[in-house]
Structures are given as C-alpha cells and as structure tokens.
Design a protein around this motif. Structure first.
Motif, PDB file in Angstrom:
ATOM      1  N   VAL A  43       0.933  -1.380  -0.267  1.00 32.09           N
ATOM      2  CA  VAL A  43       0.250  -0.081   0.372  1.00 32.09           C
ATOM      3  C   VAL A  43       0.997   1.043  -0.184  1.00 32.09           C
ATOM      4  O   VAL A  43       2.382   1.299   0.252  1.00 32.09           O
ATOM      5  CB  VAL A  43      -1.468   0.247   0.904  1.00 32.09           C
ATOM      6  CG1 VAL A  43      -1.648   2.016   1.484  1.00 32.09           C
ATOM      7  CG2 VAL A  43      -1.897  -1.130   1.183  1.00 32.09           C
ATOM      8  N   SER A  44       0.535   2.066  -0.309  1.00 36.12           N
ATOM      9  CA  SER A  44       0.844   3.415  -0.270  1.00 36.12           C
ATOM     10  C   SER A  44      -0.449   4.540  -0.886  1.00 36.12           C
ATOM     11  O   SER A  44      -0.795   4.681  -1.434  1.00 36.12           O
ATOM     12  CB  SER A  44       2.262   3.659  -1.543  1.00 36.12           C
ATOM     13  OG  SER A  44       1.722   3.509  -3.097  1.00 36.12           O
ATOM     14  N   PHE A  45      -0.009   5.565   0.097  1.00 34.35           N
ATOM     15  CA  PHE A  45      -0.417   6.887   0.315  1.00 34.35           C
ATOM     16  C   PHE A  45       0.380   8.220   0.590  1.00 34.35           C
ATOM     17  O   PHE A  45       0.936   7.339   0.737  1.00 34.35           O
ATOM     18  CB  PHE A  45      -1.573   7.035   1.261  1.00 34.35           C
ATOM     19  CG  PHE A  45      -1.076   6.162   2.410  1.00 34.35           C
ATOM     20  CD1 PHE A  45      -1.564   7.286   3.148  1.00 34.35           C
ATOM     21  CD2 PHE A  45      -1.240   4.737   2.834  1.00 34.35           C
ATOM     22  CE1 PHE A  45      -1.185   6.569   4.670  1.00 34.35           C
ATOM     23  CE2 PHE A  45      -0.779   4.537   3.814  1.00 34.35           C
ATOM     24  CZ  PHE A  45      -0.973   5.539   4.680  1.00 34.35           C
ATOM     25  N   LYS A  46      -0.658   8.875   0.424  1.00 36.67           N
ATOM     26  CA  LYS A  46       0.515  10.539   1.193  1.00 36.67           C
ATOM     27  C   LYS A  46      -0.709  10.981   1.883  1.00 36.67           C
ATOM     28  O   LYS A  46      -2.170  10.630   1.630  1.00 36.67           O
ATOM     29  CB  LYS A  46       0.094  11.963   0.116  1.00 36.67           C
ATOM     30  CG  LYS A  46       0.504  11.183  -1.088  1.00 36.67           C
ATOM     31  CD  LYS A  46       0.801  12.581  -2.636  1.00 36.67           C
ATOM     32  CE  LYS A  46       1.045  12.325  -3.758  1.00 36.67           C
ATOM     33  NZ  LYS A  46       1.181  13.024  -4.798  1.00 36.67           N
ATOM     34  N   LEU A  47      -0.032  11.335   2.921  1.00 30.88           N
ATOM     35  CA  LEU A  47      -0.648  11.442   4.333  1.00 30.88           C
ATOM     36  C   LEU A  47      -0.763  12.821   4.460  1.00 30.88           C
ATOM     37  O   LEU A  47       0.515  13.656   5.138  1.00 30.88           O
ATOM     38  CB  LEU A  47      -0.511  10.964   5.372  1.00 30.88           C
ATOM     39  CG  LEU A  47      -0.948  10.902   6.419  1.00 30.88           C
ATOM     40  CD1 LEU A  47      -2.319  10.626   6.950  1.00 30.88           C
ATOM     41  CD2 LEU A  47      -0.206  10.422   7.614  1.00 30.88           C
ATOM     42  N   ARG A  48      -1.107  13.821   5.190  1.00 30.76           N
ATOM     43  CA  ARG A  48      -1.450  15.448   5.865  1.00 30.76           C
ATOM     44  C   ARG A  48      -1.745  15.331   6.544  1.00 30.76           C
ATOM     45  O   ARG A  48      -3.069  15.045   7.001  1.00 30.76           O
ATOM     46  CB  ARG A  48      -2.316  16.375   4.113  1.00 30.76           C
ATOM     47  CG  ARG A  48      -1.884  17.744   4.593  1.00 30.76           C
ATOM     48  CD  ARG A  48      -2.445  19.207   4.285  1.00 30.76           C
ATOM     49  NE  ARG A  48      -1.865  19.075   2.885  1.00 30.76           N
ATOM     50  CZ  ARG A  48      -1.984  19.510   1.763  1.00 30.76           C
ATOM     51  NH1 ARG A  48      -3.453  20.071   2.066  1.00 30.76           N
ATOM     52  NH2 ARG A  48      -1.580  20.178   1.054  1.00 30.76           N
ATOM     53  N   ILE A  60       4.187   7.797   2.434  1.00 27.64           N
ATOM     54  CA  ILE A  60       4.080   6.079   3.144  1.00 27.64           C
ATOM     55  C   ILE A  60       3.462   4.946   2.431  1.00 27.64           C
ATOM     56  O   ILE A  60       2.743   5.266   1.127  1.00 27.64           O
ATOM     57  CB  ILE A  60       3.191   6.365   4.268  1.00 27.64           C
ATOM     58  CG1 ILE A  60       2.954   7.650   5.125  1.00 27.64           C
ATOM     59  CG2 ILE A  60       3.189   5.191   4.721  1.00 27.64           C
ATOM     60  CD1 ILE A  60       3.892   7.472   5.896  1.00 27.64           C
ATOM     61  N   LYS A  61       4.856   4.360   2.192  1.00 32.47           N
ATOM     62  CA  LYS A  61       4.274   3.250   1.360  1.00 32.47           C
ATOM     63  C   LYS A  61       4.564   1.808   2.176  1.00 32.47           C
ATOM     64  O   LYS A  61       5.798   1.875   3.284  1.00 32.47           O
ATOM     65  CB  LYS A  61       5.921   3.114   1.332  1.00 32.47           C
ATOM     66  CG  LYS A  61       5.884   3.240  -0.514  1.00 32.47           C
ATOM     67  CD  LYS A  61       7.488   3.906  -1.347  1.00 32.47           C
ATOM     68  CE  LYS A  61       7.028   5.425  -2.680  1.00 32.47           C
ATOM     69  NZ  LYS A  61       7.787   5.316  -3.580  1.00 32.47           N
ATOM     70  N   MET A  62       3.761   0.939   2.654  1.00 31.77           N
ATOM     71  CA  MET A  62       3.832  -0.277   3.456  1.00 31.77           C
ATOM     72  C   MET A  62       4.111  -1.781   2.504  1.00 31.77           C
ATOM     73  O   MET A  62       3.438  -1.658   0.626  1.00 31.77           O
ATOM     74  CB  MET A  62       2.946  -0.466   3.841  1.00 31.77           C
ATOM     75  CG  MET A  62       2.606   0.772   5.264  1.00 31.77           C
ATOM     76  SD  MET A  62       0.555   0.648   5.958  1.00 31.77           S
ATOM     77  CE  MET A  62       0.250  -0.450   6.639  1.00 31.77           C
ATOM     78  N   SER A  63       4.694  -2.438   2.860  1.00 33.23           N
ATOM     79  CA  SER A  63       5.034  -3.623   2.360  1.00 33.23           C
ATOM     80  C   SER A  63       5.058  -4.764   2.825  1.00 33.23           C
ATOM     81  O   SER A  63       5.937  -4.510   3.837  1.00 33.23           O
ATOM     82  CB  SER A  63       5.683  -3.795   1.092  1.00 33.23           C
ATOM     83  OG  SER A  63       5.955  -4.635   0.439  1.00 33.23           O
ATOM     84  N   LYS A 145      -3.205   3.860  -3.206  1.00 30.02           N
ATOM     85  CA  LYS A 145      -2.644   2.872  -4.293  1.00 30.02           C
ATOM     86  C   LYS A 145      -2.304   1.028  -3.470  1.00 30.02           C
ATOM     87  O   LYS A 145      -1.481   1.407  -2.510  1.00 30.02           O
ATOM     88  CB  LYS A 145      -1.324   2.849  -5.165  1.00 30.02           C
ATOM     89  CG  LYS A 145      -1.634   4.812  -6.281  1.00 30.02           C
ATOM     90  CD  LYS A 145      -0.660   4.632  -7.108  1.00 30.02           C
ATOM     91  CE  LYS A 145      -0.592   6.277  -7.713  1.00 30.02           C
ATOM     92  NZ  LYS A 145       0.305   6.308  -8.266  1.00 30.02           N
ATOM     93  N   SER A 146      -2.817   0.100  -3.926  1.00 34.30           N
ATOM     94  CA  SER A 146      -2.286  -1.211  -3.278  1.00 34.30           C
ATOM     95  C   SER A 146      -2.568  -1.905  -4.168  1.00 34.30           C
ATOM     96  O   SER A 146      -3.088  -1.858  -5.152  1.00 34.30           O
ATOM     97  CB  SER A 146      -3.482  -1.156  -2.579  1.00 34.30           C
ATOM     98  OG  SER A 146      -5.067  -1.666  -3.261  1.00 34.30           O
ATOM     99  N   VAL A 147      -1.447  -2.803  -4.012  1.00 36.23           N
ATOM    100  CA  VAL A 147      -1.625  -4.434  -4.572  1.00 36.23           C
ATOM    101  C   VAL A 147      -1.805  -5.641  -3.945  1.00 36.23           C
ATOM    102  O   VAL A 147      -1.652  -5.355  -2.287  1.00 36.23           O
ATOM    103  CB  VAL A 147      -0.387  -4.926  -4.757  1.00 36.23           C
ATOM    104  CG1 VAL A 147      -0.121  -5.612  -5.628  1.00 36.23           C
ATOM    105  CG2 VAL A 147       0.486  -2.908  -5.591  1.00 36.23           C
TER     106      VAL A 147
END
Length: 150
Positions: A43-48, A60-63, A145-147
């Motif tokens: 998963v990746s995303f932008k956070l404010r 943020i990028k989570m794997s 975005k996700s896989v």
C-alpha cells in the motif's frame, strides 16, 4: 466597547459550531474491520496531518510488515525539504486508534470520511473538547494505491 463586541461574536460563533460527532464508535469499528479484512501485499499513499500552526506531508509505503515514510513540514509558504521519517502513528491502523481515542476523550465537533471501497479513513477533522485554545487537528489521505495478494 470593542471587547464586548468581540466577546459577543465569539459566543455566537462557538455556539453555532457545536455540531457533535459525525461518526459513532461502532461505525468507526465497522470500517476498521473492513480495512483489516483487505489482503494487500503493498500500500502507498500521501498523508497530510496538521492543525492551526501548519501541517506535515508524508509519503507512506507499506509492504508486508515493512513501512517507509518521508515527510516535510509546511507552515505558510515555508516548506521544509523531504526527509526520512517514521511510519509510527501514520498508518491506517494507527489512524483508527487516534480517532477512537479522540471520540472517547470527547469532541466539540468532528467530521470524518471513509473510503467507500476499502474502509480506511480518507479525512478526519476535529475540535477536541478541551479548555485549551487552538487544539483543532486533522488528517487527510490521498493518492492511495494498493496491490492485492494473488
């Protein structure tokens, strides 16, 4: 005379903004369960995240169990350079915890929006129930975005 006018204006403004919570804890937990049921490999995303004195942007990028974050602080027109940061308290799971804790602590006003497909919190804004001044805070997720696992 000016002081009395300002005091009356503040009373009127504060009484009109008391709207209560826009989400119940059970609705929050329902969306959290939906989020936790997803089978993403990454998963990746932008956070404010911010408040009355600026905000911080995160990438943020989570794997799997790994998470990477970069951040920069923004105040007015001043923008810090991107730097390596911690994912601590910036993942969707941590955002659910923050919102639940705030709902339990009490709010004067809050607004929340969940992602209709995956259940994560896209936007949360709150005016906490406190005697302190300027304690409003918010966060917003974009560019998700996700896989999925195959």
């Amino acid at each position: 005379m000016k002081f009395e006018y300002c005091a009356i204006l503040l009373v009127l403004l504060s009484s009109s903004s008391i709207a209560g919570d826009s989400v119940s804890i059970s609705e929050l937990e329902s969306n959290e369960a939906r989020w936790n049921s997803q089978s993403f490999t990454s998963v990746s995303f932008k956070l404010r995240e911010g408040g009355p004195f600026g905000y911080t942007e995160y990438k943020i990028k989570m794997s799997g169990e790994k998470c990477k974050a970069n951040s920069r602080f923004v105040f007015g027109k001043e923008i810090d350079k991107w730097k390596t940061d911690s994912c601590l308290s910036h993942t969707p799971a941590e955002q659910f915890k923050k919102v639940k804790a705030q709902l339990i602590a009490g709010t004067i006003r809050s607004e929340i929006r969940f992602n209709p497909e995956f259940g994560y919190i896209e936007f949360y804004s709150v005016e906490p129930k406190t005697d302190a001044f300027d304690q409003d805070w918010y966060f917003e997720v974009s560019g998700f975005k996700s896989v999925r696992a195959k």
